[in-house]
Design a protein around this motif. Structure first.
Motif, PDB file in Angstrom:
ATOM      1  N   UNK A 133       4.628 -17.732 -30.963  1.00  0.00           N
ATOM      2  CA  UNK A 133       4.636 -17.060 -29.761  1.00  0.00           C
ATOM      3  C   UNK A 133       5.642 -17.223 -28.572  1.00  0.00           C
ATOM      4  N   UNK A 134       6.912 -18.417 -28.776  1.00  0.00           N
ATOM      5  CA  UNK A 134       7.346 -18.766 -27.977  1.00  0.00           C
ATOM      6  C   UNK A 134       7.173 -18.906 -26.427  1.00  0.00           C
ATOM      7  N   UNK A 135       7.185 -17.322 -25.914  1.00  0.00           N
ATOM      8  CA  UNK A 135       7.161 -17.256 -24.315  1.00  0.00           C
ATOM      9  C   UNK A 135       5.884 -16.763 -23.914  1.00  0.00           C
TER      10      UNK A 135
ATOM     11  N   UNK B 103       5.356 -24.472 -17.801  1.00  0.00           N
ATOM     12  CA  UNK B 103       4.508 -23.127 -17.647  1.00  0.00           C
ATOM     13  C   UNK B 103       3.431 -23.267 -18.347  1.00  0.00           C
ATOM     14  N   UNK B 104       4.066 -23.535 -19.412  1.00  0.00           N
ATOM     15  CA  UNK B 104       3.397 -22.582 -20.839  1.00  0.00           C
ATOM     16  C   UNK B 104       1.492 -23.610 -20.949  1.00  0.00           C
ATOM     17  N   UNK B 105       1.291 -24.997 -20.431  1.00  0.00           N
ATOM     18  CA  UNK B 105       0.829 -26.172 -20.660  1.00  0.00           C
ATOM     19  C   UNK B 105      -0.337 -25.324 -18.897  1.00  0.00           C
ATOM     20  N   UNK B 106       0.005 -24.432 -18.225  1.00  0.00           N
ATOM     21  CA  UNK B 106      -0.094 -25.002 -17.082  1.00  0.00           C
ATOM     22  C   UNK B 106      -1.129 -23.363 -17.540  1.00  0.00           C
ATOM     23  N   UNK B 107      -0.476 -22.384 -18.432  1.00  0.00           N
ATOM     24  CA  UNK B 107      -1.376 -21.359 -18.661  1.00  0.00           C
ATOM     25  C   UNK B 107      -2.523 -21.713 -19.660  1.00  0.00           C
TER      26      UNK B 107
ATOM     27  N   UNK C  50       6.708 -18.985 -11.639  1.00  0.00           N
ATOM     28  CA  UNK C  50       5.557 -20.208 -12.404  1.00  0.00           C
ATOM     29  C   UNK C  50       4.223 -20.054 -11.252  1.00  0.00           C
ATOM     30  N   UNK C  51       4.551 -19.601 -10.452  1.00  0.00           N
ATOM     31  CA  UNK C  51       3.696 -20.082  -9.527  1.00  0.00           C
ATOM     32  C   UNK C  51       2.274 -18.891  -9.569  1.00  0.00           C
ATOM     33  N   UNK C  52       3.490 -17.690  -9.764  1.00  0.00           N
ATOM     34  CA  UNK C  52       2.351 -16.244 -10.333  1.00  0.00           C
ATOM     35  C   UNK C  52       1.900 -16.908 -11.246  1.00  0.00           C
ATOM     36  N   UNK C  53       1.959 -17.280 -11.854  1.00  0.00           N
ATOM     37  CA  UNK C  53       1.366 -17.114 -13.917  1.00  0.00           C
ATOM     38  C   UNK C  53      -0.305 -18.852 -13.035  1.00  0.00           C
ATOM     39  N   UNK C  54       0.636 -18.991 -12.525  1.00  0.00           N
ATOM     40  CA  UNK C  54      -1.016 -20.273 -12.026  1.00  0.00           C
ATOM     41  C   UNK C  54      -2.228 -19.071 -11.810  1.00  0.00           C
ATOM     42  N   UNK C  55      -2.375 -18.261 -10.996  1.00  0.00           N
ATOM     43  CA  UNK C  55      -3.473 -18.061 -10.087  1.00  0.00           C
ATOM     44  C   UNK C  55      -3.366 -16.597 -11.330  1.00  0.00           C
ATOM     45  N   UNK C  56      -2.968 -16.271 -11.967  1.00  0.00           N
ATOM     46  CA  UNK C  56      -2.879 -14.994 -12.704  1.00  0.00           C
ATOM     47  C   UNK C  56      -3.697 -15.715 -14.024  1.00  0.00           C
ATOM     48  N   UNK C  57      -3.129 -16.658 -14.368  1.00  0.00           N
ATOM     49  CA  UNK C  57      -4.323 -17.635 -15.515  1.00  0.00           C
ATOM     50  C   UNK C  57      -5.114 -18.044 -14.996  1.00  0.00           C
TER      51      UNK C  57
END
Ligand SMILES: Nc1ncnc2c1ncn2[C@@H]1O[C@H](COP(=O)(O)OP(=O)(O)OP(=O)(O)O)[C@@H](O)[C@H]1O
Ligand SMILES: [Mg+2]
Lengths: 221, 347
Positions: A30-32, A69-73, B86-93
């Motif tokens: 899925x890339x990004x 970034x992906x890792x943290x998702x 990247x910071x927004x993605x943390x809280x969102x996830x």
């Protein structure tokens, strides 16, 4: 052991639900798009497996190294899901997950870490917690010394840096596996090995390996 | 309805619980200021790495403070932008994972709407309509606010935000990071009559502002003073005072003009620079004279926090949706937000 497996540290999402001895998987390139992709797919997998979250016993999550970034998702999603039900998390190395996604006896994992470097580790299959070479960040030309084995190269770096890697291993027996990223089956294999312990959602720690991400003021002079 | 709010757009991790009946129940905050100080500014990757360690412990703290459990939550609001991706993605996830797990809804909140509505966390709270002066590290805007999602921009900075000007000027004067509060503290000891700096666009008829020239003017002044030797503490304080006087003067005049132009009688001040004491004094004096009502968020909720996100989420419950795939919006126009639908009459 009913579980969710998830790794988002590469351009793929490895996602599966393991229920009553069967793995339902939704691995995809899925890339990004990790954030858009994962939860809707998880919902479908749970439906297919006729399982509710309350019946999940553990969430297995790749904790890196990989794309930050992906890792943290994936780790953030896993933290939220686990926290909701007070479920344990089972962090597994993304490199071990790539290794376990092959059927090699001696997988040699090299993942493209950008900036001319690779995340590198060497395993003997099924001894996942005693890597022959522990995960580390190196340049492809400077591989650590390896014992003589019939190695199987896996991971994205074998196509990103083929020459320096193969050159560094010219005295070794080496075959290259087409496996480049972790799969849900590989994650499950790690989980079922019984070699990994669990932590609470709050205790999850991520393995970045690249720790120098900026210069301090006094270092810039 | 009980809403959990999660903020992670920049260098503060904030979590809060807001109840639509009882108001703010608890909020917890971790600031990364000390971590970024060594770098002279926010390092986005380090910010993200810290957020993911903080959100859950802060959430637990909030629940404990309010004596609530996760089962009491009705929805989770999280900052979806603008800010560091990247910071927004943390809280969102984490928000989406948690809401998925709890089978409750999520609301993607606009960070600036959070700031804008934050004076509603104070008592008394403003009624609509009002003029909002939003002065933060990244934004400086005057808006006519007619209701939730009805934001008409009256004027804004054409270059640096006011907070940014504070921070850059502080850096230039060798003050410790983050500069805004440090500069403002020094300014209080400064002599208002020693130096005078330009007030850009003060006399113009429109409501736009500009602060980048002010920073250059300070630099020129510093160079001048350095010709008499290294700048001592008194001179530094006097320069800070001249700078702060100029910024406050511009913000005061533009706010007054915005009130006049819009015909509104209420002024709401939000964002980090809204914590500035001299600005508050100037606005209060003006308001008392003109019979305008001014509202501020509680002092501790001027800078980023979870409370304003929980509040904004609670106001927008009608836009809540099931946890699913999500995106973040590092750039996001406030004016693009949908307005709130009027309450449906019970049939
Ligand atoms: N007492 C003060 N006087 C002047 N400026 C201040 C004071 N306190 C904080 N600030 C400034 O406020 C800013 C931080 O505010 P805030 O947290 O609202 O902004 P931000 O979140 O960085 O930006 P944005 O919300 O626009 O993305 C900084 O620029 C800081 O220097
Ligand atoms: Mg802010």
């Amino acid at each position: 052991m009913n579980c969710i497996v998830l790794d988002t540290a590469t351009e793929w999402v490895a996602l599966g639900v393991y229920a009553h001895g069967k793995l339902w998987q939704a691995d995809a390139h899925i890339k990004q798009g990790h954030a858009e992709y994962t939860l809707p797919q998880l919902r479908q997998l749970l439906e297919q497996a006729k399982l509710s979250l309350a019946e999940i016993e553990v969430i297995v999550v790749g904790n890196g190294p990989g794309a930050f970034t992906g890792l943290r998702i994936g780790c953030g999603l896993a933290q939220g899901l686990a926290f909701a039900h007070d479920l344990p998390l089972m962090p597994v190395s993304t490199l071990a997950a790539v290794a376990a996604s092959t059927d090699a006896d001696y997988p040699l994992v090299a993942m493209d870490a950008r900036m001319g470097e690779v995340y590198f580790a060497a395993y003997q299959a099924d001894a996942w917690q005693q890597p022959i070479v522990s995960p580390q960040l190196i340049t492809p030309a400077q591989l650590p010394a390896l014992p003589a084995q019939a190695w199987t190269g896996c991971g994205t770096a074998w196509s990103a840096y083929p020459e320096p890697l193969q050159h560094a291993l010219q005295d070794h027996q080496l075959t290259i596996s087409p496996v480049a990223v972790p799969t849900s089956a590989g994650l499950l294999r790690l989980a079922l090995s019984g070699q990994f312990s669990t932590v609470s959602a709050e205790q999850l720690s991520l393995l970045y390996l690249r720790d120098k991400v900026a210069l301090k003021t006094h270092e810039r002079r | 309805m009980l809403v959990l709010g999660i903020e992670s757009s920049c260098d503060e991790t904030g979590v809060a619980l807001y109840d639509t009946e009882h108001g703010l129940l608890s909020h917890a905050l971790h600031t990364q200021m000390a971590m970024h100080a060594e770098y002279g500014g926010v390092v986005p990757e380090l910010a993200s790495r810290d957020h993911i360690r903080r959100v859950l412990p802060l959430t637990r703290e909030c629940l404990q403070q309010a004596q609530k459990t996760l089962a009491d939550l009705d929805a989770i609001a999280y900052t979806a932008g603008p800010g560091l991706g990247g910071a927004l993605l943390v809280g969102s996830a984490i928000a989406n994972g948690l809401a998925f797990g709890l089978d409750i809804t999520v609301i993607a909140v606009h960070h600036l709407e959070g700031h804008l509505l934050s004076p509603m966390l104070a008592d008394p709270r403003p009624e609509f309509p009002f003029v909002a002066l939003l002065v933060s590290g990244g934004h400086t805007q005057l808006m006519a606010v007619h209701g939730i999602g009805q934001y008409e921009t009256l004027g804004e900075t054409l270059d640096d935000a006011a907070g940014e000007a504070f921070d850059k000027t502080a850096k230039l004067l060798g003050l410790p990071y983050p500069g805004g509060p440090a500069l403002s503290k020094l300014a209080e000891q400064g002599d208002p009559n020693r130096f005078s700096l330009p007030r850009p666009m003060l006399k113009s008829s429109h409501l736009d502002m500009s602060f980048s020239g002010l920073k250059t003017a300070v630099l020129t002044l510093v160079r001048q003073q350095e010709q008499h030797g290294a700048i001592d503490d008194t001179t530094r304080a006097d320069i800070c005072r001249a700078f702060q006087d100029a910024v406050v003067d511009v913000l005061l005049h533009k706010s007054a003009a915005a009130l006049k132009q819009s015909g509104l009688r209420r002024l709401v001040v939000a964002g980090g620079v809204g914590a500035n004491r001299q600005l508050r004094e100037a606005l209060n004096q003006f308001a008392a004279k003109q019979h305008i009502d001014v509202f501020y968020p509680p002092l501790s909720l001027c800078t980023d926090n979870g409370a304003m996100i929980a509040l904004a989420g609670a106001m927008r419950l009608q836009y809540a949706r099931p946890a699913a795939g999500f995106s973040v919006f590092p750039r996001w126009e406030l004016a693009s937000l949908p307005r709130l639908n009027p309450p449906q009459d019970a049939a």
